[in-house]
Structure formats: structure tokens, C-alpha cells
Design a protein around this motif. Sequence first.
Motif, PDB file in Angstrom:
ATOM      1  N   ALA A  89      -4.043  23.504  10.071  1.00 29.93           N
ATOM      2  CA  ALA A  89      -2.832  23.770  11.147  1.00 29.93           C
ATOM      3  C   ALA A  89      -2.031  24.844  10.744  1.00 29.93           C
ATOM      4  O   ALA A  89      -1.356  25.335  11.874  1.00 29.93           O
ATOM      5  N   PHE A  90      -1.768  25.253   9.513  1.00 30.12           N
ATOM      6  CA  PHE A  90      -1.099  26.367   9.163  1.00 30.12           C
ATOM      7  C   PHE A  90      -1.636  27.770  10.149  1.00 30.12           C
ATOM      8  O   PHE A  90      -0.982  28.642  10.661  1.00 30.12           O
ATOM      9  N   GLU A  91      -2.939  27.754   9.907  1.00 31.64           N
ATOM     10  CA  GLU A  91      -3.720  29.088  10.478  1.00 31.64           C
ATOM     11  C   GLU A  91      -3.425  29.003  12.103  1.00 31.64           C
ATOM     12  O   GLU A  91      -3.370  29.949  12.539  1.00 31.64           O
ATOM     13  N   ALA A  92      -3.540  27.809  12.605  1.00 28.90           N
ATOM     14  CA  ALA A  92      -3.361  27.852  14.270  1.00 28.90           C
ATOM     15  C   ALA A  92      -2.065  27.965  14.575  1.00 28.90           C
ATOM     16  O   ALA A  92      -1.734  28.879  15.353  1.00 28.90           O
ATOM     17  N   ARG A  93      -0.939  27.508  13.612  1.00 28.00           N
ATOM     18  CA  ARG A  93       0.556  27.982  13.742  1.00 28.00           C
ATOM     19  C   ARG A  93       0.586  29.343  13.721  1.00 28.00           C
ATOM     20  O   ARG A  93       1.298  30.217  14.441  1.00 28.00           O
TER      21      ARG A  93
ATOM     22  N   ILE B 215      -6.063  18.851   2.061  1.00 25.20           N
ATOM     23  CA  ILE B 215      -5.731  20.333   1.989  1.00 25.20           C
ATOM     24  C   ILE B 215      -6.447  21.345   3.241  1.00 25.20           C
ATOM     25  O   ILE B 215      -5.752  22.171   3.979  1.00 25.20           O
ATOM     26  N   GLN B 216      -7.572  20.912   3.390  1.00 27.26           N
ATOM     27  CA  GLN B 216      -8.336  21.849   4.393  1.00 27.26           C
ATOM     28  C   GLN B 216      -7.723  21.599   5.932  1.00 27.26           C
ATOM     29  O   GLN B 216      -7.646  22.511   6.600  1.00 27.26           O
TER      30      GLN B 216
ATOM     31  N   ASN C 255       0.807  -1.204   0.085  1.00 29.42           N
ATOM     32  CA  ASN C 255      -0.093  -0.005  -0.046  1.00 29.42           C
ATOM     33  C   ASN C 255       0.912   1.223  -0.012  1.00 29.42           C
ATOM     34  O   ASN C 255       2.148   1.062   0.034  1.00 29.42           O
ATOM     35  N   THR C 256       0.065   2.419  -0.060  1.00 31.52           N
ATOM     36  CA  THR C 256       0.901   3.701  -0.048  1.00 31.52           C
ATOM     37  C   THR C 256       0.357   4.516   1.427  1.00 31.52           C
ATOM     38  O   THR C 256      -0.858   4.733   1.257  1.00 31.52           O
ATOM     39  N   MET C 257       1.466   4.814   2.109  1.00 31.07           N
ATOM     40  CA  MET C 257       1.221   5.530   3.461  1.00 31.07           C
ATOM     41  C   MET C 257       2.026   6.944   3.285  1.00 31.07           C
ATOM     42  O   MET C 257       3.053   7.116   2.979  1.00 31.07           O
ATOM     43  N   GLU C 258       1.230   7.940   3.545  1.00 27.99           N
ATOM     44  CA  GLU C 258       1.588   9.222   3.599  1.00 27.99           C
ATOM     45  C   GLU C 258       1.598  10.000   4.979  1.00 27.99           C
ATOM     46  O   GLU C 258       0.311   9.751   5.562  1.00 27.99           O
ATOM     47  N   LEU C 259       2.674  10.452   5.361  1.00 29.63           N
ATOM     48  CA  LEU C 259       2.673  10.937   6.995  1.00 29.63           C
ATOM     49  C   LEU C 259       3.059  12.450   6.658  1.00 29.63           C
ATOM     50  O   LEU C 259       3.794  12.758   6.101  1.00 29.63           O
ATOM     51  N   GLU C 260       2.280  13.278   7.323  1.00 30.74           N
ATOM     52  CA  GLU C 260       2.299  14.683   7.353  1.00 30.74           C
ATOM     53  C   GLU C 260       2.376  15.141   8.731  1.00 30.74           C
ATOM     54  O   GLU C 260       1.219  14.715   9.408  1.00 30.74           O
ATOM     55  N   TYR C 261       3.066  16.047   9.306  1.00 32.45           N
ATOM     56  CA  TYR C 261       3.145  16.534  10.672  1.00 32.45           C
ATOM     57  C   TYR C 261       3.592  18.093  10.676  1.00 32.45           C
ATOM     58  O   TYR C 261       4.096  18.722   9.879  1.00 32.45           O
ATOM     59  N   GLN C 262       3.086  18.957  11.598  1.00 32.99           N
ATOM     60  CA  GLN C 262       3.403  20.282  11.931  1.00 32.99           C
ATOM     61  C   GLN C 262       3.443  20.424  13.356  1.00 32.99           C
ATOM     62  O   GLN C 262       2.389  20.007  13.905  1.00 32.99           O
ATOM     63  N   VAL C 263       4.227  21.301  13.719  1.00 26.54           N
ATOM     64  CA  VAL C 263       4.339  21.810  15.234  1.00 26.54           C
ATOM     65  C   VAL C 263       3.587  23.101  14.979  1.00 26.54           C
ATOM     66  O   VAL C 263       4.151  24.229  14.521  1.00 26.54           O
ATOM     67  N   ILE C 264       2.274  23.262  15.574  1.00 30.29           N
ATOM     68  CA  ILE C 264       1.492  24.506  15.535  1.00 30.29           C
ATOM     69  C   ILE C 264       1.647  25.496  16.718  1.00 30.29           C
ATOM     70  O   ILE C 264       1.031  26.411  16.835  1.00 30.29           O
ATOM     71  N   GLY C 265       2.259  24.851  17.966  1.00 31.51           N
ATOM     72  CA  GLY C 265       2.369  25.728  19.072  1.00 31.51           C
ATOM     73  C   GLY C 265       3.554  25.295  20.045  1.00 31.51           C
ATOM     74  O   GLY C 265       4.022  24.125  20.069  1.00 31.51           O
ATOM     75  N   GLY C 266       4.127  26.298  20.865  1.00 32.52           N
ATOM     76  CA  GLY C 266       5.163  25.831  21.348  1.00 32.52           C
ATOM     77  C   GLY C 266       6.705  26.731  21.284  1.00 32.52           C
ATOM     78  O   GLY C 266       6.526  27.069  20.159  1.00 32.52           O
TER      79      GLY C 266
END
Length: 231
Positions: free
Chosen positions: A181-185, A175-176, A63-74
Amino acid sequence: MELGARWMRRPAIGAGGPLLLLTLLSRWPGVAATFSQPSDSEFTFVLPPGREECFYQSAARNNTMELEYQVIGGAGLDVDFSVFGPSGENLITEARRSDGVHTIEPTMEGDYKICFDNSFSTISEKLIFFEVIFDDVQEDWSEIVEPEELLDVKIDDIKEAIGNMNHKLDKSVQIQATLRAFEARDRNLQEGNLGRVNFWSAVNLGVMLVVSFVQVYMLKSLFDDRRKVQT
């Protein structure tokens, strides 16, 4: 002690069927959270200072697994990130990153270990958003229907149209979630900058008042009539 949370069903944008997101989170050291089904998932959690949190995501073979993460606070907006395969091999390792996108293909059948490490920070907790996305594997159900020449519309055309629609809907949801996440950061950064500006403005105002008081006192002392004191 474990703390479990089941995500409620919610409809995909523009779709009639619901999307089930199931996750189990542990908030204590040494206990990991588990996604019980290989389905698309997104999650936001707080990573305390000096701690590491790991999640387990099951995946099917090839299968194909895509992982995406963002640090939005701290403070610093950074975290250590690593992914381990079902057999324990280290697939991805990143240090002090604020975001990242990784694709694993083809996947091996088993549980993948996804870890976020904030042990380098002693006082600042981090707010982290991440999501796991799988490419849907379409079953070959054309064999159980009548031959294509007896159908008004080819079954392959229908299957391709449905697949394209599902893919676009999944991308719109992804995308939403990324934009949220970008808006929160950005909001956290602006609030932090506002606090620093207010603090240093108050400090500058206090310094100006002290300097003004000292200047007035010194000028007044220069014009004192010393003759009255001598007589």
C-alpha cells in the motif's frame, strides 16, 4: 443492484494451509458490502467523489479486531473514517486522514460497520486500501487427549509453538500488504509530481520563447534606418 466478488484462496507465506478471504462489495449508494466470516481480510477499492461506502464485518465476543486503512491514490490523499459497533454506537471517527490503525478489544458479538466518506470532495476519487485482522482464538483441545505425563512432548508446548508460528505468519502477511500500500501511494505521488513538473516546464518554455521573440523584434526596430522613410 449488487456486485459480489469472492476472493480466491491463497496460501499464507510459509504455511501449507490456504487462507480464505471472502468479501461482498456493493458499488451503488445505500448498499453496503459484507464480510461473511470473522477472518482476516484485505481490500482495495475506488471511492468516487461525493460518496460514502460502508462495509460490515462480523466479530465474535471477546475477540480482538485490528483495522488499518491507507489512502493510496487521489487528490489530497485524505478521507473521513468511522466505525460503528453492533448496537450502533460510534466507536471511531476521523476526519480528512490519509491512514490510520485502530484496535477494538474486546469485541461484542455482531456486525461492525466500517465507513469511508469522500463527500467533501466534488471532483476527486480516492483509491483506498484497508484490512481487518483478528487474533485467533485457540480452542482448548488438550482435554480430549491423553494425560500429559503419557506424552513424550507436552501438548501445551506444541500448541504454543503452533500459535507462535501462526502469529508470525499473520504478521508477515500484514506487513507485506502494508508495504504494498505504501509503494502504491508513493508511486501515485511521484506520477502526479511528474505531471505537474512537465506542465510547468512547458509553460515556462513557452513564456521564454515569447519573451525572446519580443526582445528580438524590439532590438530590430531600434536599428531601422528612418532616413529612407523620410526621403
